[in-house]
Design an enzyme around this catalytic site. Sequence first.
Site, PDB file in Angstrom:
ATOM      1  N   HIS A 197       0.851  -1.235  -0.018  1.00 18.84           N
ATOM      2  CA  HIS A 197       0.090  -0.165   0.078  1.00 18.84           C
ATOM      3  C   HIS A 197       1.048   1.284   0.045  1.00 18.84           C
ATOM      4  O   HIS A 197       0.681   2.107  -0.683  1.00 18.84           O
ATOM      5  CB  HIS A 197      -0.926  -0.081   1.129  1.00 18.84           C
ATOM      6  CG  HIS A 197      -2.382  -0.410   0.357  1.00 18.84           C
ATOM      7  ND1 HIS A 197      -2.493  -1.751   0.368  1.00 18.84           N
ATOM      8  CD2 HIS A 197      -3.254   0.561   0.303  1.00 18.84           C
ATOM      9  CE1 HIS A 197      -3.804  -1.693  -0.384  1.00 18.84           C
ATOM     10  NE2 HIS A 197      -4.184  -0.411  -0.433  1.00 18.84           N
ATOM     11  N   GLU A 441     -10.159 -10.819  -7.380  1.00 17.47           N
ATOM     12  CA  GLU A 441      -8.822 -10.810  -6.934  1.00 17.47           C
ATOM     13  C   GLU A 441      -8.563 -12.019  -6.153  1.00 17.47           C
ATOM     14  O   GLU A 441      -7.311 -11.979  -5.476  1.00 17.47           O
ATOM     15  CB  GLU A 441      -8.632  -9.223  -5.963  1.00 17.47           C
ATOM     16  CG  GLU A 441      -9.675  -9.079  -4.957  1.00 17.47           C
ATOM     17  CD  GLU A 441      -9.199  -7.813  -4.181  1.00 17.47           C
ATOM     18  OE1 GLU A 441      -8.317  -7.261  -4.437  1.00 17.47           O
ATOM     19  OE2 GLU A 441     -10.263  -7.528  -3.495  1.00 17.47           O
ATOM     20  N   ASP A 465      -3.856  -8.628  -5.643  1.00 16.13           N
ATOM     21  CA  ASP A 465      -4.178  -9.488  -4.775  1.00 16.13           C
ATOM     22  C   ASP A 465      -4.228 -10.895  -5.674  1.00 16.13           C
ATOM     23  O   ASP A 465      -4.083 -12.002  -5.269  1.00 16.13           O
ATOM     24  CB  ASP A 465      -5.443  -9.352  -4.102  1.00 16.13           C
ATOM     25  CG  ASP A 465      -4.895  -8.499  -2.730  1.00 16.13           C
ATOM     26  OD1 ASP A 465      -3.951  -8.680  -2.175  1.00 16.13           O
ATOM     27  OD2 ASP A 465      -5.786  -7.503  -2.560  1.00 16.13           O
ATOM     28  N   CYS A 512      -8.047  -2.764 -11.906  1.00 11.34           N
ATOM     29  CA  CYS A 512      -7.528  -1.711 -11.121  1.00 11.34           C
ATOM     30  C   CYS A 512      -6.102  -1.752 -10.405  1.00 11.34           C
ATOM     31  O   CYS A 512      -5.960  -1.010  -9.763  1.00 11.34           O
ATOM     32  CB  CYS A 512      -8.685  -1.026 -10.308  1.00 11.34           C
ATOM     33  SG  CYS A 512      -9.282  -2.320  -9.136  1.00 11.34           S
TER      34      CYS A 512
END
Length: 584
Positions: A197, A441, A465, A512
């Site tokens: 992240h 994901e 993921d 995304c």
Amino acid sequence: MNTPKRADVILKGIPLSPGLAEGRICRVRSVPFQKTGGGGAASDPAGEEERFSRARERALEELKALEEATRQTLGSDKAAIFQAHQWMAQDPLLVDGVASGIREGQSAEDALVETTLALKAQFEALSDPYFRERAADILDVGQRLHRILTGSEDLSRLPEEDCLLAVEELAPSDAALLGTKKGVRGVLTAEGGPTSHFAILLKSLELPGISGLPLRDDLFVPGETALCDGETGEVVVSPSEETRSRFRDRMEQQERTRSRLKAGIDAPARTRDGHSVGLWGNIASPHDASGVLDAGGTGVGLFRTEFLFMGRTTPPDEEEQFQAYREALTALAPFPVTIRTLDAGGDKEVPYVKGLVGEEANPFLGLRALRVCLQHPDLFRTQLRALVRASAHGNLRIMLPLVSSLWEVRQARTLLEEVRAECRDQGNPTAERIPLGIMVEVPSAAILADRLAREVDFFSVGTNDLIQYTLAVDRQNPRLLSWYDPFHPAVLRLLALTAQGARAAGVEVGMCGEMAGDRLALPLLVALGYDDLSMSSARIPWVKETLLRLDRPSCQALWEEIQGMESGSAIRDRLAAFQETTGE
Ligand code: PEP
Ligand code: MG
């Protein structure tokens, strides 16, 4: 005898976020928050109490400054946490506890550690979740005071001049704070993978970042000049004049490229043969929305709402969420804004959600994302109500994270419909239609894409993921980088299955995850018919430049060829060769 000055110490790390930067090394390290048994309290308790009192004064100054800076950049909701921390730093429970520890013969540091941990344990033992969640804040305040007492650096006190931040690891909330630090030119870390992240946030802040570096004291001397290239992962410490001047030429070149790309932002995003692909931006707060438009993006493919929930002690209420969603929708209208429901857990730690879930041996496989929302409908309902109310103000799409089975989608849809009916009955204006989509994901979602497509309005593949769960590789661990392969044939098959499932049911398919902004992957995504690609805004002009050079039939021929290949590295080489033929 003077030691000769070293020059051009070259280190190779893992690229996290592209861009070139020059700056002085600023080393931020933390001293372990534990008792050492040392210190001079026994001989000078009054002196220790005085040190603790000065540390508190400084902590209050820091917290006030942070509150103000955060209010300006991230808004009042995020700033409130620093106000609460100021009260905690002055709380008699803490202040008197430390004073009595000192009087019993401990150093200020040890008395602080003992008192903080005891208070934290007391709060954790309370049955009221609100108070249990305060434990994390007490620890945070204690750690701030400890850092001041021990004289170690922290992120809130970085120098204003150009600096390259060298730090073991950054939490997502630390990375968000970097947006307020105008002097930071780049970030060098030991830990963290390209899809962690904080790496994603660095990209949206357009800060170069490199991980996997050996942050040894003899290599990263504070104040020494260093150069970093976030595209290649190379760091040069103590550059020679010659290296520096060559690097500055490249930085100028980079600026020229940026200006050139900026000039093309209004061009329609389509291939040479007229095949359009939506190039959209990923955002983490409504403040990022304008960056998407400035980069030429025509929608938001992922609004990571968990950032509204992080760095605070209670979840945002319906009104606060409504304001945030409305702001993003209004800024982008009439373009679509895809808002993802809370994706807490795993790498996205939200303390009060963790409080609801409790300790887990495998949080990445645990009660996270949509799972925790379905188990705690109150938390979910509040967010859905805010979304439904905001839908009247723009072009909203709601997206569910970490879907692994059909029943989850059905359950979420039922809840959404209930909330819509409730909002309408209460007289709230809402959009006629709110598309509901899912992130693909988890491998099971890709495998069941044809079935899931009948239940939803769109798919968006979360490759960060999907790769992690398909290949059983921790996306955050830089040592596993050779295993974390977006071009692994198994991953590509899942991308194809997802697109086929979507097409058969006539639903839109987008992406995304970070792969959406990878220019090497673009010909494959065009061949597979991905309708929209959502990425950090800064990547949009780069991807568009590549898209304008492609034509769909060549991309499809390339995909045919690649399907027969056995390894990710062979596929990557073939894609690189293809890129050269398209003139890059
Ligand atoms: C993903 O997993 O690819 C994704 C976009 O979601 P996140 O990175 O927030 O987990
Ligand atoms: Mg994800």
